[in-house]
Scaffold this motif. Structure first.
Motif, PDB file in Angstrom:
ATOM      1  N   ALA A 235      38.644  53.801  32.168  1.00 43.12           N
ATOM      2  CA  ALA A 235      39.718  54.747  32.456  1.00 43.12           C
ATOM      3  C   ALA A 235      41.098  54.144  32.237  1.00 43.12           C
ATOM      4  N   THR A 236      41.308  52.950  32.707  1.00 37.79           N
ATOM      5  CA  THR A 236      42.654  52.363  32.674  1.00 37.79           C
ATOM      6  C   THR A 236      42.830  51.286  31.630  1.00 37.79           C
ATOM      7  N   GLN A 237      41.711  50.743  31.102  1.00 41.46           N
ATOM      8  CA  GLN A 237      41.783  49.666  30.115  1.00 41.46           C
ATOM      9  C   GLN A 237      42.833  48.624  30.524  1.00 41.46           C
ATOM     10  N   PRO A 238      42.626  47.993  31.675  1.00 40.60           N
ATOM     11  CA  PRO A 238      43.697  47.168  32.245  1.00 40.60           C
ATOM     12  C   PRO A 238      43.877  45.805  31.589  1.00 40.60           C
ATOM     13  N   CYS A 239      42.857  45.331  30.890  1.00 42.44           N
ATOM     14  CA  CYS A 239      42.899  43.951  30.393  1.00 42.44           C
ATOM     15  C   CYS A 239      43.617  43.895  29.049  1.00 42.44           C
ATOM     16  N   GLU A 240      44.657  43.090  28.981  1.00 44.96           N
ATOM     17  CA  GLU A 240      45.456  42.973  27.777  1.00 44.96           C
ATOM     18  C   GLU A 240      45.011  41.773  26.952  1.00 44.96           C
ATOM     19  N   ASN A 241      45.534  41.717  25.728  1.00 43.49           N
ATOM     20  CA  ASN A 241      45.391  40.542  24.860  1.00 43.49           C
ATOM     21  C   ASN A 241      43.943  40.111  24.682  1.00 43.49           C
ATOM     22  N   GLY A 242      43.053  41.094  24.521  1.00 48.24           N
ATOM     23  CA  GLY A 242      41.653  40.788  24.252  1.00 48.24           C
ATOM     24  C   GLY A 242      40.833  40.444  25.467  1.00 48.24           C
ATOM     25  N   GLY A 243      41.386  40.576  26.671  1.00 53.14           N
ATOM     26  CA  GLY A 243      40.611  40.299  27.872  1.00 53.14           C
ATOM     27  C   GLY A 243      39.459  41.282  28.046  1.00 53.14           C
ATOM     28  N   ILE A 244      38.380  40.826  28.671  1.00 56.92           N
ATOM     29  CA  ILE A 244      37.193  41.653  28.873  1.00 56.92           C
ATOM     30  C   ILE A 244      37.157  42.102  30.326  1.00 56.92           C
ATOM     31  N   CYS A 245      37.013  43.405  30.520  1.00 56.22           N
ATOM     32  CA  CYS A 245      37.055  43.996  31.850  1.00 56.22           C
ATOM     33  C   CYS A 245      35.651  44.107  32.425  1.00 56.22           C
ATOM     34  N   THR A 246      35.484  43.695  33.675  1.00 59.61           N
ATOM     35  CA  THR A 246      34.229  43.840  34.403  1.00 59.61           C
ATOM     36  C   THR A 246      34.471  44.719  35.622  1.00 59.61           C
ATOM     37  N   LYS A 247      33.670  45.764  35.751  1.00 60.63           N
ATOM     38  CA  LYS A 247      33.826  46.699  36.867  1.00 60.63           C
ATOM     39  C   LYS A 247      33.235  46.091  38.131  1.00 60.63           C
ATOM     40  N   LEU A 248      33.983  46.174  39.237  1.00 59.09           N
ATOM     41  CA  LEU A 248      33.557  45.669  40.529  1.00 59.09           C
ATOM     42  C   LEU A 248      33.421  46.845  41.496  1.00 59.09           C
ATOM     43  N   PRO A 249      32.790  46.650  42.632  1.00 53.55           N
ATOM     44  CA  PRO A 249      32.673  47.751  43.609  1.00 53.55           C
ATOM     45  C   PRO A 249      34.042  48.232  44.085  1.00 53.55           C
ATOM     46  N   ASP A 250      34.053  49.460  44.628  1.00 53.34           N
ATOM     47  CA  ASP A 250      35.256  50.076  45.197  1.00 53.34           C
ATOM     48  C   ASP A 250      36.359  50.266  44.158  1.00 53.34           C
ATOM     49  N   ASN A 251      35.958  50.582  42.915  1.00 54.44           N
ATOM     50  CA  ASN A 251      36.914  50.836  41.836  1.00 54.44           C
ATOM     51  C   ASN A 251      37.857  49.663  41.595  1.00 54.44           C
ATOM     52  N   LYS A 252      37.360  48.477  41.736  1.00 52.89           N
ATOM     53  CA  LYS A 252      38.121  47.290  41.406  1.00 52.89           C
ATOM     54  C   LYS A 252      37.582  46.705  40.098  1.00 52.89           C
ATOM     55  N   TYR A 253      38.308  45.759  39.556  1.00 52.79           N
ATOM     56  CA  TYR A 253      37.901  45.193  38.282  1.00 52.79           C
ATOM     57  C   TYR A 253      38.328  43.722  38.211  1.00 52.79           C
ATOM     58  N   GLN A 254      37.782  43.043  37.235  1.00 55.29           N
ATOM     59  CA  GLN A 254      38.168  41.657  36.959  1.00 55.29           C
ATOM     60  C   GLN A 254      38.337  41.510  35.462  1.00 55.29           C
ATOM     61  N   CYS A 255      39.428  40.887  35.042  1.00 59.33           N
ATOM     62  CA  CYS A 255      39.678  40.623  33.632  1.00 59.33           C
ATOM     63  C   CYS A 255      39.326  39.172  33.313  1.00 59.33           C
ATOM     64  N   ASP A 256      38.452  38.985  32.332  1.00 55.42           N
ATOM     65  CA  ASP A 256      38.156  37.655  31.814  1.00 55.42           C
ATOM     66  C   ASP A 256      39.031  37.445  30.590  1.00 55.42           C
ATOM     67  N   CYS A 257      39.993  36.525  30.692  1.00 61.10           N
ATOM     68  CA  CYS A 257      41.028  36.374  29.673  1.00 61.10           C
ATOM     69  C   CYS A 257      40.591  35.420  28.572  1.00 61.10           C
ATOM     70  N   THR A 258      41.043  35.701  27.349  1.00 57.79           N
ATOM     71  CA  THR A 258      40.825  34.801  26.233  1.00 57.79           C
ATOM     72  C   THR A 258      41.805  33.628  26.332  1.00 57.79           C
TER      73      THR A 258
END
Length: 968
Positions: free
Chosen positions: A732-755
């Motif tokens: 929905a939000t595509q929050p991760c910039e600069n090629g980062g990979i988004c991982t969905k977490l519980p409670d509509n949270k996320y984590q970006c794994d950055c390059t």
């Protein structure tokens, strides 16, 4: 061909046998006896006397002869020509067919599936042509070209697509090499007799004198810009073959050895009296040398000069009786590529070295013009006694490579435009084989001296990333752009979707934008007063409006941005370095409409007004008002990322939200009809309607048996009747910039794994990794194994690390199998912190052991040095000067097989990768990594892949990066 009337079933169908072709309606003629002089035997009813009289073979009982007038009931029926009528393609291939009416090419036709079915998403109608991208086996079948007559008749012709069962083998492009300045002939070799040929370039265009419609492509006097991939498309009887050929031009980048003298001479820097700019990219091998010089006369007068003195660049100038020297804060690194930019506008000017802070001209200087009469030199000069005495501290030429020269925003073709060249050789920037995964290295005039042509399935600067590349038709009628992580499609107006496959309607002229979107309008002339409305979808930084003097970031600009949750009006005038910044009083209101008004008064002072806030005016400064020069398009909602954004904008992402009501100098702008260019613009508040039949242009209304209103077609990650419920925050939000990979977490949270090279919650901050790297337990750095050993089969192994940590557990180092392979009993070396104790584990030929330093805890956040050594089945672990020994049970095998790269700080899917030996990554800083023989490894230059790697702070604690760094 089928003829039908609206509301009725088919009334007549004619089918020709394989040895016959359709010639008019309803004439089936033997293919060797087609009408001479008539295009494809279907262009006219008045068949000439040259036609052979053969009976038709229709499926009904009507019989007449070619050359006779058709029966009256067929006389007024037009017919359709298909070219080709049948296509054979491989899975993933491309096909194109054109449908033409006998009435003329102006008659519009519609493409559809059998029985009026919708076309697949990867089929595009463009005019009367049907374009098929990325053909799949399920696409095999028949499709109709349909024309609706004014009298209610509907007539059609059938096209067949055959997608063969097995995809073609991925054949890498044939590689041709040529010396710069030579003539080249590229051959198609399609092996299709009597085929038609068309040559295209993957990037770039052809000169007007190049014949692209032959099986041979002749290129004369090839230069660096001619290097790249050329594609020969051969067509015959519906069969299409694409044959790529990659041309490598050698000797394109000059090297200046100074043995004894090397230089290149060019025409003088023209029209430089009051303003000029230049860029030069080079790779030095010695700390001293003259890089660029242009003077007024031999031995004196005005000049500009760029040199290196003890590794530090110096730009020196003389304008009349004014002299100056500009130096950056940091020295250059020998053996690495650097870019220096210099800009002057009357009394203002600056020099930028790589990504360092600008160095500006002295303030309050009186304007004096620059007079240049002699030629411009790079790399050195013929005689140093002929240049102005104050132009350079050194009297020697530059030693190294120069890959790029830009004068007043124009790229100079170094070898082609040089008036004279002495003593240069070839730089050979591809000698180090920087292109990975069998990529082809091209010498190009870029900021690294080379460009990689990647094999299928790889992308990135060095082909180091698995992903798609831009190819013909991959974005439909949109434009394809390559990023470090794959491709991105930039869709034109009325198109949207990840491959521009959907139609987008704009009912009210209110446009929606996201990062990568923009709408471009005519450049600003006259008054620079602008009004518009915005409805932000977030309060993140973003460019709302931008216009500039240059698309290379030189000169003046204006911008309206969201910065730190506020609206800012920024501009530069007169060649200054620091922008004027006027900031709103209140923060941005998300999901609410806001009125914005910006501009400059008659006195040349900027102003900003947001909603009902008081107008904020620029503080008056000394001096008279300067004219603001803006020559680019006016970009709204973002900007075209093919241009270079002025660093003074302070923001690099596009705006997220809606824009409406644009007014310029009191005149309303129609945001749809007055568009000059756009990308990925959507209708505000509406998402792409995937139920629109692109071929007919009519809306398809789905049937429903319920009284409930139909569910909307929500974008990815949303659901609900208003598409306002987030089901997947990453989509929905595509929050991760600069090629980062988004991982969905519980409670509509996320984590970006950055390059590598980025950090922050959204990977929004740029960092530089050199010899040290920090980890937070959720990342890793995959280091090229060649930095440790050139062999995968090793009798002896070793490595040294300096590290610090506060965490009692975490994997520091793993060297074993290839990435992505779960552990299956292979040999490995591993170093980890286990309950605060350093532990060295190793496995050889199925036997495993470990060494621990039980007396020393390492989770005290002080630096420790660990040295790992192994020879055969015996190993040692030295920690801060104390050594412990261990060994595995002896076997016949002494050599350890280590095919993978080295993982620092963790590994992807760490449990699976290490066979459940470790469950968490390292938390802390790895300060230095060294092989047993050799110095510190430059991690940033030797990384294969990474996730969530950060810079180490001086205190070995978590880094506070502050605000987003400026972009050069």
């Amino acid at each position: 061909m089928t003829i039908r009337k609206k509301g009725y079933r088919d009334i007549i169908r004619y089918v020709c046998t394989p040895i016959y072709v359709l010639c008019g309606i309803p004439n089936c003629v033997r293919s060797p006896n087609q009408c001479k002089g008539l295009e494809k035997c279907m262009s006219k009813w008045n068949i000439t006397n040259d036609c052979v009289h053969l009976k038709q073979r229709p499926t009904n009982n009507d019989v007449f002869f070619v050359g006779q007038r058709p029966p009256a009931r067929f006389a007024q029926i037009p017919f359709l020509t298909l070219e080709p009528a049948k296509s054979y393609v491989k899975p993933g291939g491309f096909a194109e067919v054109e449908c033409t009416s006998s009435v003329g090419p102006h008659v519009k036709v519609t493409w559809e599936g059998l029985n009026g079915a919708r076309l697949p998403y990867n089929f595009e109608q463009y005019g009367n042509r049907l374009i098929i991208n990325n053909a799949q086996r399920d696409d095999s079948g028949k499709y109709n070209c349909v024309c609706y007559g004014e009298d209610g008749q509907v007539y059609m012709s059938e096209y067949e697509l055959v997608v063969e069962d097995k995809p073609a083998e991925l054949v890498p492009p044939k590689v041709e090499h040529a010396e710069i300045g030579s003539n080249v002939v590229l051959r198609c070799n399609s092996k299709l007799p009597s085929a038609t040929h068309v040559w295209t370039r993957q990037h770039g265009t052809f000169g007007a004198d190049v014949n692209t419609n032959s099986d041979l492509l002749k290129l004369m006097n090839v230069q660096a810009g001619d290097a790249g991939t050329y594609i020969c498309t051969a067509r015959q009887n519906g069969q299409t073959i694409e044959i790529p050929v990659t041309l490598v031009v050698t000797g394109a980048i000059p090297f200046f050895p100074q043995s004894p003298r090397s230089y290149m001479k060019f025409p003088k820097l023209d029209q430089a009296y009051s303003k000029f700019n230049f860029e030069i990219t080079f790779r030095p091998e010695r700390p001293n040398g003259l890089i660029l010089y242009n003077g007024q006369r031999r031995g004196g007068g005005d000049y500009i000069s760029l040199s290196i003195v003890n590794g530090i660049p110096q730009f020196r100038y003389s304008f009349g009786d004014q002299h100056g020297i500009l130096k950056p804060e940091k020295p250059l690194t020998l053996g690495e590529w650097h870019t220096i930019k210099v800009n002057r506008v009357r009394t203002n000017g600056w020099m930028i070295v790589d990504d360092q802070h600008p160095v500006i001209f002295p303030p309050n200087q009186k304007f004096q013009g620059l007079n240049l009469e002699e030629e411009l030199f790079i790399g050195g000069v013929p005689k140093y006694e002929h240049i102005a005495p104050t132009a350079s501290e050194v009297s020697e030429g530059f030693v190294g490579c120069i890959s790029r020269l830009v004068l007043n925003e124009r790229d100079v073709q170094l070898n082609q435009e040089a008036l004279y060249v002495e003593g240069t050789t070839s730089c050979e920037p591809c000698a180090d084989e920087p292109c990975q995964n069998d990529g082809v290295c091209l010498e190009t005039q870029t900021d690294h001296g080379y460009t990689c042509v990647c094999q299928e399935g790889y992308t990135g600067r060095n082909c180091q990333v698995q992903g798609f590349q831009c190819s013909l038709g991959v974005c439909g009628i949109g434009r394809c752009g390559e990023t470090e992580t794959g491709i991105e499609c930039y869709c034109p107006l009325n198109r949207t979707g990840d491959r521009c496959q959907y139609i987008e309607h704009y009912g009210d002229g209110i446009l929606s934008f996201r990062d990568g979107s923009y709408a471009a309008y005519d450049k600003l002339t006259g008054k620079k007063n602008i009004k518009f409305k915005i409805r932000p979808e977030s309060n993140e930084d973003g460019v709302i409006l931008y216009a500039a003097e240059s698309d290379r970031a030189y000169g003046d600009f204006i911008a309206v941005v969201v910065k730190d949750k506020h609206i800012e009006f920024r501009y530069i005038v007169g060649g200054k370095v620091l922008p004027v910044i006027i900031r709103s009083l209140n923060p941005v209101k998300v999901h609410e409409w806001m009125d914005i008004s910006v501009g400059r008064s008659r006195a040349g002072l900027g102003y900003l007004q947001v909603d009902n806030e008081p107008q904020i005016n620029e503080q008056k400064s000394a001096g008279r008002a300067q004219t603001l020069y803006l020559k680019t398009n006016l970009y709204v909602g973002g900007y075209d990322k093919r241009i270079v954004l002025n660093r003074g904008v302070g923001v690099t992402k596009g705006f997220q939200g809606c824009v409406a009501g644009l007014e310029i100098a009191g005149k309303s702008v129609d945001m749809i009809s007055e568009l000059r260019d756009s990308a990925n613009v959507q209708n505000c508040g509406h998402q792409p309607d995937t139920n629109i039949d692109e071929s007919s242009g009519e809306d398809e209304i789905p049937e429903t048996t319920s009284n409930e209103p139909p569910q909307p077609q929500c974008p990815q990650g949303y659901t609900g009747r208003r598409c306002d419920i987030i089901t997947d925050i990453c989509l929905a939000t595509q929050p991760c910039e600069n090629g980062g990979i988004c991982t969905k977490l519980p409670d509509n949270k996320y984590q970006c794994d950055c390059t590598l090279g980025y950090t922050g919650n959204n990977c929004q901050y740029m960092i530089q990794i050199e010899t040290s790297a920090a980890f937070k337990g959720n990342g890793y750095l995959e280091l090229d194994r060649k930095t440790i050993s050139n062999s995968t089969s090793q009798l002896a192994s070793g490595i040294a690390l300096m590290f610090s940590t506060k965490s009692p557990n975490g994997l520091l180092f793993w060297y074993g199998q290839n990435k992505g392979h779960p552990f299956n009993g292979e040999d490995f070396l591993a170093l980890a912190v286990n309950d605060g104790i350093l532990e060295f584990s190793f496995r050889l030929d199925g036997e495993e052991s470990f060494i621990r330093h039980n007396g020393i805890r390492v989770d005290t956040n002080i630096r420790h040095i660990a040295i790992l050594k192994r020879n055969g089945n015996q190993a040692s672990l030295e920690l801060d000067g104390l050594t412990e020994y261990g060994e595995t049970r002896p076997t016949i095998k002494k050599q350890m097989e280590l095919p993978g790269h080295v993982f620092l700080g963790g590994a992807p899917d760490i449990r699976r990768f290490t066979g459940d030996r470790y469950s968490s990554g390292f938390v802390g800083c790895i300060h230095i990594v060294e092989p047993i023989e050799g110095g510190a490894i430059r991690l940033g230059d030797n990384t294969i892949s990474s996730a969530n790697v950060e810079q180490c702070s001086e205190t070995d604690e978590e880094i506070d990066l502050g605000t987003e760094p400026p972009v050069v």
